[in-house]
Design an enzyme around this catalytic site. Structure first.
Site, short mmCIF file in Angstrom:
data_model
loop_
_atom_site.label_atom_id
_atom_site.label_comp_id
_atom_site.label_asym_id
_atom_site.label_seq_id
_atom_site.Cartn_x
_atom_site.Cartn_y
_atom_site.Cartn_z
N HIS A 1 0.84 -1.06 -0.06
CA HIS A 1 -0.03 -0.13 -0.06
C HIS A 1 0.83 1.06 0.24
O HIS A 1 0.53 2.19 -0.53
CB HIS A 1 -0.87 0.16 1.42
CG HIS A 1 -1.79 -1.05 1.48
ND1 HIS A 1 -1.48 -1.91 2.42
CD2 HIS A 1 -2.61 -1.85 0.65
CE1 HIS A 1 -2.48 -3.00 2.58
NE2 HIS A 1 -3.17 -3.02 1.19
N LYS B 1 3.67 -12.24 -3.99
CA LYS B 1 3.13 -10.93 -3.96
C LYS B 1 2.85 -10.85 -2.49
O LYS B 1 2.62 -11.80 -1.69
CB LYS B 1 1.59 -11.03 -4.42
CG LYS B 1 1.08 -9.50 -4.16
CD LYS B 1 -0.39 -9.45 -4.37
CE LYS B 1 -0.95 -8.10 -4.04
NZ LYS B 1 -2.38 -8.04 -3.87
N1 MSP Z 1 -10.27 -1.00 -1.83
C1 MSP Z 1 -9.59 -1.53 -3.32
C2 MSP Z 1 -9.35 -0.04 -4.09
C3 MSP Z 1 -10.24 0.71 -4.48
S1 MSP Z 1 -9.72 1.93 -5.36
C4 MSP Z 1 -11.17 3.01 -6.03
C5 MSP Z 1 -8.48 -2.31 -3.23
N2 MSP Z 1 -7.96 -1.99 -1.89
S2 MSP Z 1 -6.58 -2.67 -1.41
O1 MSP Z 1 -6.42 -2.50 0.11
O2 MSP Z 1 -6.68 -4.14 -1.61
O3 MSP Z 1 -5.51 -1.95 -2.06
C6 MSP Z 1 -5.00 -2.44 -3.44
C7 MSP Z 1 -3.93 -1.68 -3.61
O4 MSP Z 1 -2.81 -1.61 -2.94
C8 MSP Z 1 -3.29 -2.14 -5.03
O5 MSP Z 1 -3.91 -1.67 -6.28
C9 MSP Z 1 -1.73 -1.28 -5.05
O6 MSP Z 1 -1.97 -0.11 -5.22
C10 MSP Z 1 -1.65 -1.62 -3.50
N3 MSP Z 1 -0.90 -2.86 -3.34
C11 MSP Z 1 -1.40 -3.96 -2.31
N4 MSP Z 1 -0.53 -4.87 -2.14
C12 MSP Z 1 0.61 -4.64 -3.16
C13 MSP Z 1 1.76 -5.24 -3.40
N5 MSP Z 1 2.32 -6.28 -3.05
N6 MSP Z 1 2.71 -4.40 -4.53
C14 MSP Z 1 2.44 -3.22 -4.74
N7 MSP Z 1 1.00 -2.74 -4.56
C15 MSP Z 1 0.04 -3.37 -3.90
O7 MSP Z 1 -8.06 -3.03 -3.94
#
Ligand code: MSP
Length: 497
Positions: A20, A295
């Site tokens: 994140h 990941k």
């Molecule tokens: N809530 C949705 C997004 C809604 S946007 C309108 C969501 N949330 S999430 O908490 O799962 O966050 C996903 C995002 O976190 C990914 O798209 C990325 O930006 C970031 N990442 C989460 N894990 C990641 C990695 N391991 N590596 C890089 N980015 C990652 O999906």
């Protein structure tokens, strides 16, 4: 010019991890750089707080959904602050301002004829909060991402006529080839669209934790539409008594990772078109940070805690490492050993040393005053156009490549010190003029690079800019500041661990 950059809003049932923070740091680098260029910047991040997974997680923990999201919103806010993000607002989808505006946009989509009532029957992944179409289903009706059984859902709900936008979406990406970055992601989006678009549920009836539809309050908005709208609604209420929509919409960049490509490149622009709202200018889709070859994710339990990393290395080192180690747009592995290596060899040795040495020599040989000399012609060609090159790369969100351009010059200046040997020049009065030129050129080169590095290394460059008596953080060409400035020595910027 206005510049509006966003991160995904993060699920309000989790703890922030480095994945994140990665998106947040990327958006922050762009925001800081654009501010240096004098642009009118708005940078948004926040939390996605509705939907089934959150309601379920709350129940498991014996909390109300609101209690759960209050906690995790605080952790994500802390995370943004810890990585030194300069977001201008933190949106929470449980904000009243968001909820009202979501309802208003959906009402428009309905008035425009893109909403109808129907029965949904199909596969649904509760973890993705996603209705799966045929090519998104794994063996034994499982989720390809989470590898868990999908739920068979049959429910009466409202649909969004996504299928009506197939042609318009294809046209959008054909006519705006740069809109989705990197390029191979645009092909992915186009392939998905050309594969045929089915209408999607706009609401859910068996869930209550969400934004109620104004015309049918027993149904709540499907969480993805509620979430995507954050980018638009935030501008309406982020500043009390002021609507920033006209000033900042459409967004310049949505920064996201590849896991949510479909929602951002297909559902989102279609929904905006349906509401008669301009689509975002560009979407950058980065890869995953991996630990080993997996990941990093909460469900896999292999996450690096950004708070721990920052505790040990500092936020600057984290920001630097992530964009130096992993090509922005691709997947890439990170590791604690990798951090240590780059910290020592690049931050401490290349840059930290250059800074300490330069300031120490000016102090020793010229009483701390940058000599009034001109720039060394030997360096002029190397520095020629550097600010424009970095700006052009960052215009395309090439965060790693821009950093590489800067680093080439950090190394160049170190070589320059070795070649020019100021400590030898200092021994002979006859070389005084040459020494002036060398010291001036080092101070000036260091200043230019420090300004360019500011978005990446905000805390340490702040110290350095103060030591260099550089009050303004705006970008500057090499040789543009005259000598005569009093500078200060500094402690090592990146002390040995
Ligand atoms: N809530 C949705 C997004 C809604 S946007 C309108 C969501 N949330 S999430 O908490 O799962 O966050 C996903 C995002 O976190 C990914 O798209 C990325 O930006 C970031 N990442 C989460 N894990 C990641 C990695 N391991 N590596 C890089 N980015 C990652 O999906």
């Amino acid at each position: 010019m206005s510049f509006y950059v966003t991160t995904p809003i993060f699920y309000g049932n989790g703890e922030p991890h480095l994945g994140h923070a990665y998106s947040t740091m990327a958006a922050d680098i762009l925001a800081r750089h654009m501010r240096q260029r004098g642009e009118d910047v708005f940078f948004l991040t926040g939390t996605d707080e509705h939907g089934e997974p959150i309601a379920q997680a709350a129940e498991k923990q014996g909390l109300t959904p609101q209690e759960l999201v209050d906690r995790s919103a605080q952790s994500f806010r802390d995370m943004a602050a810890k990585v030194d993000a300069t977001n201008d607002f933190f949106i929470r989808t449980t904000d009243q301002g968001h909820i009202e505006r979501v309802q208003a946009v959906v009402d428009r989509v309905k008035e425009n004829g893109f909403v109808y009532e129907g029965t949904y029957e199909g596969w649904y992944c509760p973890r993705c909060a996603d209705f799966k179409n045929e090519n998104e289903i794994g063996p034994g009706d499982t989720c390809l991402i989470h590898e868990i059984p999908l739920d068979r859902e049959t429910e009466q709900n409202w649909f969004f006529r996504l299928s009506a936008f197939q042609d318009e979406l294809e046209k959008l990406y054909e006519e705006n080839p740069g809109m989705i970055q990197p390029d191979f992601r645009r092909n992915e989006a186009l392939a998905f669209i050309r594969g045929g678009l089915n209408d999607v549920s706009l609401s859910r009836s068996q869930i209550s934790w969400g934004v109620p539809l104004s015309w049918d309050p027993d149904q709540v908005m499907y969480v993805w539409f509620d979430a995507l709208l954050n980018y638009y609604t935030a501008l309406g209420y982020a500043r009390e008594g002021e609507d920033l929509t006209g000033r900042f919409w459409p967004a310049s960049w949505h920064i996201i990772a590849k896991d949510i490509l479909k929602f951002h490149t297909v559902y989102w622009p279609a929904f905006l078109m349906a509401a008669g709202i301009e689509v975002p200018q560009r979407i950058f889709i980065h890869g995953f940070l991996l630990m080993g070859d997996k990941k990093m994710s909460k469900s896999l339990g292999n996450v690096l805690d950004p708070f721990e990393v920052i505790e040990k290395f500092g936020a600057d080192a984290l920001r630097f490492y992530c964009f130096r180690e992993v090509s922005f747009g691709q997947d890439g592995s990170i590791s604690t050993e990798g951090f240590e290596t780059r910290y020592e060899s690049e931050l401490a040795n290349d840059f930290g040393n250059l800074a300490s040495r330069t300031l120490a020599m000016i102090s020793r040989y010229r009483d701390g005053v940058v000599p009034e000399a001109g720039p060394d012609p030997l360096l002029l060609a190397d520095f020629e156009g550097i600010t424009d090159r970095v700006s052009a790369l960052l215009d395309d969100a090439q965060i790693g490549q821009a950093l590489e351009e800067i680093w080439v010059l950090v190394r160049r200046l170190n070589r320059y010190v070795e070649e020019a040997q100021p400590w030898v020049l200092a021994k002979d009065e006859a070389d005084a003029e040459r020494l002036d030129q060398v010291l001036y050129s080092l101070a000036e080169g260091l200043r230019v690079l420090t300004l360019l590095l500011h978005p990446y290394l905000p805390a340490s460059t702040d110290i350095l800019l103060e030591a260099l008596a550089e009050p303004d953080q705006g970008l500057a060409p090499f040789g543009s500041r005259p000598g005569g400035v009093k500078v200060e020595k500094i402690d090592p910027l990146f002390p040995k661990l």
